[in-house]
Write a protein that holds these residues in place. Structure first.
Motif, PDB file in Angstrom:
ATOM      1  N   LYS A 225       0.688  -1.256   0.140  1.00  0.00           N
ATOM      2  CA  LYS A 225       0.134  -0.018   0.035  1.00  0.00           C
ATOM      3  C   LYS A 225       0.846   1.140  -0.176  1.00  0.00           C
ATOM      4  N   ALA A 226       2.261   1.267   0.173  1.00  0.00           N
ATOM      5  CA  ALA A 226       3.034   2.451   0.067  1.00  0.00           C
ATOM      6  C   ALA A 226       2.821   3.092  -1.088  1.00  0.00           C
TER       7      ALA A 226
ATOM      8  N   ARG B  75      -4.740   6.362   4.939  1.00  0.00           N
ATOM      9  CA  ARG B  75      -5.497   5.501   5.420  1.00  0.00           C
ATOM     10  C   ARG B  75      -6.821   5.711   4.606  1.00  0.00           C
ATOM     11  N   SER B  76      -7.212   6.981   4.470  1.00  0.00           N
ATOM     12  CA  SER B  76      -8.628   7.429   3.798  1.00  0.00           C
ATOM     13  C   SER B  76      -8.422   7.953   2.572  1.00  0.00           C
TER      14      SER B  76
ATOM     15  N   GLY C 201     -11.016  10.123  -4.177  1.00  0.00           N
ATOM     16  CA  GLY C 201     -10.407   8.650  -4.962  1.00  0.00           C
ATOM     17  C   GLY C 201      -9.001   8.665  -4.899  1.00  0.00           C
ATOM     18  N   ARG C 202      -8.148   9.353  -4.191  1.00  0.00           N
ATOM     19  CA  ARG C 202      -6.880   8.846  -4.056  1.00  0.00           C
ATOM     20  C   ARG C 202      -6.224   8.967  -2.751  1.00  0.00           C
TER      21      ARG C 202
END
Length: 185
Positions: A155-156, A176-177, A181-182
């Motif tokens: 996820k980095a 995290r959120s 959309g990015r």
């Protein structure tokens, strides 16, 4: 030649100790413990290396944008930084806007890093993303971001953002959120 009993017992003790060692079971336990510790530590180490590659690539892209911005002011020309994926390697080049980028020497980013198409918002044409700085060092109306991610997954993410028309450049990393959309903002 006559040997005393004490001398013979010392010889026997030495002989016995020279053939002693670890049993197969003891060796297997040690190998198992080392293997278990390696299995626990290896993913963390690989993730650390991926993040280091992303950080290095992010710094290199940031410096390339700063270089183009500085050159545009000093030379009173519009400068551009172009990015592309060539043979699965992410590349960049900083150049005057009037120079064809295909004729220039491109610089490779780490082979572990890729440009994230989904989150990159720089202007793109013919597979090349670009951002331009006018003679004042301002962005030519092309606000956006270049997002880098690891080829190994995870996820980095690291991004470089031109966030104002006066040419402000900043870096960011994954959150995290999502926002719009990015995850990199």
């Amino acid at each position: 030649m006559r040997f005393s009993c004490a001398y013979l017992s010392k010889i026997r003790v030495r002989k016995k100790s020279s053939i002693e060692g670890y049993t197969l079971l003891e060796l297997l336990v040690v190998v198992f413990i080392i293997g278990s510790l390696s299995a626990i530590a290896a993913p963390s180490w690989l993730a650390f290396l991926n993040i280091q590659s992303l950080n290095a690539a992010q710094n290199e892209v940031y410096r390339s944008l700063q270089e183009a911005k500085n050159n545009s002011v000093h030379q009173k020309l519009t400068w551009q930084v172009s990015f592309r994926e060539q043979n699965e390697i992410s590349q960049w080049v900083a150049h005057p806007q009037t120079v064809n980028s295909t004729l220039l020497k491109w610089h490779d980013l780490s082979s572990k890093v890729q440009i994230d198409d989904a989150e990159t918002t720089f202007t793109q044409s013919s597979g090349v993303w670009r951002v331009q700085f006018n003679f004042k060092g301002n962005v030519n109306g092309q606000l956006g971001r270049l997002t880098l991610s690891s080829k190994d997954g995870g996820k980095a993410k690291r991004c470089i953002i031109t966030s104002t028309l006066i040419g402000a450049i900043r870096t960011a990393k994954e959150n995290r959120s999502p926002q719009n959309g990015r995850f990199c903002y």
